[in-house]
Design a protein around this motif. Structure first.
Motif, PDB file in Angstrom:
ATOM      1  N   GLY A  71     -15.232 -31.251  33.322  1.00 24.50           N
ATOM      2  CA  GLY A  71     -14.292 -30.160  33.435  1.00 24.50           C
ATOM      3  C   GLY A  71     -14.108 -29.416  32.124  1.00 24.50           C
ATOM      4  O   GLY A  71     -14.805 -29.652  31.130  1.00 24.50           O
ATOM      5  N   SER A  72     -13.135 -28.510  32.109  1.00 20.12           N
ATOM      6  CA  SER A  72     -12.879 -27.708  30.912  1.00 20.12           C
ATOM      7  C   SER A  72     -12.320 -28.592  29.810  1.00 20.12           C
ATOM      8  O   SER A  72     -11.463 -29.441  30.051  1.00 20.12           O
ATOM      9  CB  SER A  72     -11.895 -26.576  31.227  1.00 20.12           C
ATOM     10  N   ARG A  73     -12.795 -28.374  28.587  1.00 19.82           N
ATOM     11  CA  ARG A  73     -12.348 -29.197  27.460  1.00 19.82           C
ATOM     12  C   ARG A  73     -12.765 -28.540  26.159  1.00 19.82           C
ATOM     13  O   ARG A  73     -13.609 -27.634  26.148  1.00 19.82           O
ATOM     14  CB  ARG A  73     -12.907 -30.613  27.514  1.00 19.82           C
ATOM     15  N   VAL A  74     -12.184 -29.003  25.070  1.00 18.66           N
ATOM     16  CA  VAL A  74     -12.587 -28.606  23.722  1.00 18.66           C
ATOM     17  C   VAL A  74     -13.254 -29.810  23.067  1.00 18.66           C
ATOM     18  O   VAL A  74     -12.729 -30.928  23.107  1.00 18.66           O
ATOM     19  CB  VAL A  74     -11.386 -28.126  22.889  1.00 18.66           C
ATOM     20  N   ILE A  75     -14.434 -29.575  22.478  1.00 21.99           N
ATOM     21  CA  ILE A  75     -15.153 -30.621  21.763  1.00 21.99           C
ATOM     22  C   ILE A  75     -15.020 -30.323  20.273  1.00 21.99           C
ATOM     23  O   ILE A  75     -15.629 -29.368  19.775  1.00 21.99           O
ATOM     24  CB  ILE A  75     -16.636 -30.667  22.171  1.00 21.99           C
ATOM     25  N   PRO A  76     -14.224 -31.104  19.536  1.00 21.05           N
ATOM     26  CA  PRO A  76     -14.073 -30.846  18.103  1.00 21.05           C
ATOM     27  C   PRO A  76     -15.378 -31.103  17.349  1.00 21.05           C
ATOM     28  O   PRO A  76     -16.175 -31.973  17.729  1.00 21.05           O
ATOM     29  CB  PRO A  76     -12.985 -31.843  17.678  1.00 21.05           C
ATOM     30  N   ALA A  77     -15.574 -30.353  16.285  1.00 22.46           N
ATOM     31  CA  ALA A  77     -16.814 -30.485  15.517  1.00 22.46           C
ATOM     32  C   ALA A  77     -17.017 -31.894  14.983  1.00 22.46           C
ATOM     33  O   ALA A  77     -18.154 -32.361  14.878  1.00 22.46           O
ATOM     34  CB  ALA A  77     -16.814 -29.478  14.363  1.00 22.46           C
ATOM     35  N   ASN A  78     -15.920 -32.616  14.680  1.00 17.80           N
ATOM     36  CA  ASN A  78     -16.084 -33.956  14.118  1.00 17.80           C
ATOM     37  C   ASN A  78     -16.448 -34.992  15.173  1.00 17.80           C
ATOM     38  O   ASN A  78     -16.651 -36.162  14.849  1.00 17.80           O
ATOM     39  CB  ASN A  78     -14.827 -34.395  13.359  1.00 17.80           C
ATOM     40  N   GLU A  79     -16.560 -34.572  16.448  1.00 16.19           N
ATOM     41  CA  GLU A  79     -16.979 -35.493  17.502  1.00 16.19           C
ATOM     42  C   GLU A  79     -18.421 -35.270  17.943  1.00 16.19           C
ATOM     43  O   GLU A  79     -18.907 -35.970  18.840  1.00 16.19           O
ATOM     44  CB  GLU A  79     -16.041 -35.381  18.711  1.00 16.19           C
ATOM     45  N   TYR A  80     -19.128 -34.323  17.335  1.00 16.69           N
ATOM     46  CA  TYR A  80     -20.528 -34.122  17.677  1.00 16.69           C
ATOM     47  C   TYR A  80     -21.326 -35.366  17.267  1.00 16.69           C
ATOM     48  O   TYR A  80     -21.070 -35.969  16.226  1.00 16.69           O
ATOM     49  CB  TYR A  80     -21.114 -32.903  16.972  1.00 16.69           C
ATOM     50  N   THR A  81     -22.309 -35.726  18.100  1.00 15.73           N
ATOM     51  CA  THR A  81     -23.125 -36.916  17.844  1.00 15.73           C
ATOM     52  C   THR A  81     -24.274 -36.560  16.907  1.00 15.73           C
ATOM     53  O   THR A  81     -25.100 -35.693  17.220  1.00 15.73           O
ATOM     54  CB  THR A  81     -23.684 -37.477  19.157  1.00 15.73           C
ATOM     55  N   ARG A  82     -24.357 -37.229  15.759  1.00 17.87           N
ATOM     56  CA  ARG A  82     -25.355 -36.901  14.732  1.00 17.87           C
ATOM     57  C   ARG A  82     -26.482 -37.926  14.738  1.00 17.87           C
ATOM     58  O   ARG A  82     -26.231 -39.137  14.759  1.00 17.87           O
ATOM     59  CB  ARG A  82     -24.688 -36.869  13.350  1.00 17.87           C
ATOM     60  N   SER A  83     -27.724 -37.446  14.740  1.00 15.92           N
ATOM     61  CA  SER A  83     -28.879 -38.350  14.718  1.00 15.92           C
ATOM     62  C   SER A  83     -29.981 -37.758  13.854  1.00 15.92           C
ATOM     63  O   SER A  83     -30.155 -36.539  13.778  1.00 15.92           O
ATOM     64  CB  SER A  83     -29.400 -38.606  16.133  1.00 15.92           C
ATOM     65  N   ARG A  84     -30.729 -38.636  13.195  1.00 13.05           N
ATOM     66  CA  ARG A  84     -31.819 -38.240  12.306  1.00 13.05           C
ATOM     67  C   ARG A  84     -33.049 -37.860  13.115  1.00 13.05           C
ATOM     68  O   ARG A  84     -33.346 -38.467  14.144  1.00 13.05           O
ATOM     69  CB  ARG A  84     -32.166 -39.402  11.370  1.00 13.05           C
ATOM     70  N   TRP A  85     -33.763 -36.819  12.686  1.00 12.20           N
ATOM     71  CA  TRP A  85     -35.018 -36.471  13.323  1.00 12.20           C
ATOM     72  C   TRP A  85     -36.033 -37.580  13.103  1.00 12.20           C
ATOM     73  O   TRP A  85     -36.021 -38.257  12.074  1.00 12.20           O
ATOM     74  CB  TRP A  85     -35.573 -35.178  12.741  1.00 12.20           C
ATOM     75  N   ARG A  86     -36.942 -37.743  14.061  1.00 14.03           N
ATOM     76  CA  ARG A  86     -37.967 -38.783  13.930  1.00 14.03           C
ATOM     77  C   ARG A  86     -38.889 -38.537  12.736  1.00 14.03           C
ATOM     78  O   ARG A  86     -39.395 -39.487  12.135  1.00 14.03           O
ATOM     79  CB  ARG A  86     -38.793 -38.871  15.226  1.00 14.03           C
TER      80      ARG A  86
END
Length: 203
Positions: free
Chosen positions: A6-21
């Motif tokens: 549903g509708s929501r706000v995703i804060p920038a500090n909750e983005y999932t960070r992963s290293r490129w292969r």
């Protein structure tokens, strides 16, 4: 997958960070929505590119990139053409099955929109936020609003306020009006189901 949140706000500090292969950068995933068999219909992310190198292929997808930070990014495609994303907010749309080789001027950040044209049709606009903006969401129209700069809030506290770098997803089963007010700049992305029989975009 994130299909029915549903509708929501995703804060920038909750983005999932992963290293490129290949070790040449990072991806911060904002959301990946819909699809079956562990495949999403559309995905938003931010790439932090530290060194030159090839992008990964995403067959059967379209891609659009917007330069967020940095002095510029050169993209060289397999067919010999090249494009340069210049600040501020240079952008390009291309076929995900034909990934370019990216050469950044130093470290750069780009906003990534990836989608499956067989499932959805998308449009992306860069817009200033200079007062009220209206968005209507329903079963056939979703919106993703990524705040590039400034701050904004939704009328009546319908959703939490947006700070720079946050993303709002407007996803409703029935038609609903959202009024966003504030100051700054945003990327507004409209996502609609693909209608069979219509001509697919050529990313």
């Amino acid at each position: 997958m994130d299909d029915t949140a549903g509708s929501r706000v995703i804060p920038a500090n909750e983005y999932t960070r992963s290293r490129w292969r290949n070790g040449r950068g990072w991806t911060r995933e904002i959301c990946a929505v819909g699809g079956t068999d562990e495949r999403w219909d559309w995905r938003l992310s931010i790439a932090d590119i530290e060194q030159a190198g090839p992008y990964s292929p995403f067959p059967d997808t379209g891609r659009e990139q917007v330069l967020l930070q940095g002095e510029g990014l050169e993209l060289a495609f397999p067919d010999g053409r090249s494009n340069r994303l210049q600040p501020p907010y240079g952008r390009i749309r291309f076929n995900g099955a034909e990934p370019p080789h990216a050469t950044p001027d130093g470290r750069v950040e780009v906003f990534n929109l990836i989608w499956r044209p067989q499932a959805v049709e998308v449009d992306l606009w860069h817009r200033p936020v200079v007062g009220p903006m209206l968005f209507f969401a329903d079963a056939d129209t979703r919106w993703a609003l990524h705040l590039l700069a400034g701050q904004a809030r939704f009328e009546g506290g319908m959703l939490p306020p947006l700070a720079q770098g946050d993303t709002a997803i407007l996803d409703e089963p029935m038609r609903r009006r959202f009024l966003l007010d504030g100051g700054g700049e945003l990327l507004a992305i409209r996502i609609c189901p693909h209608v069979p029989g219509t001509e697919l975009d050529s990313p």
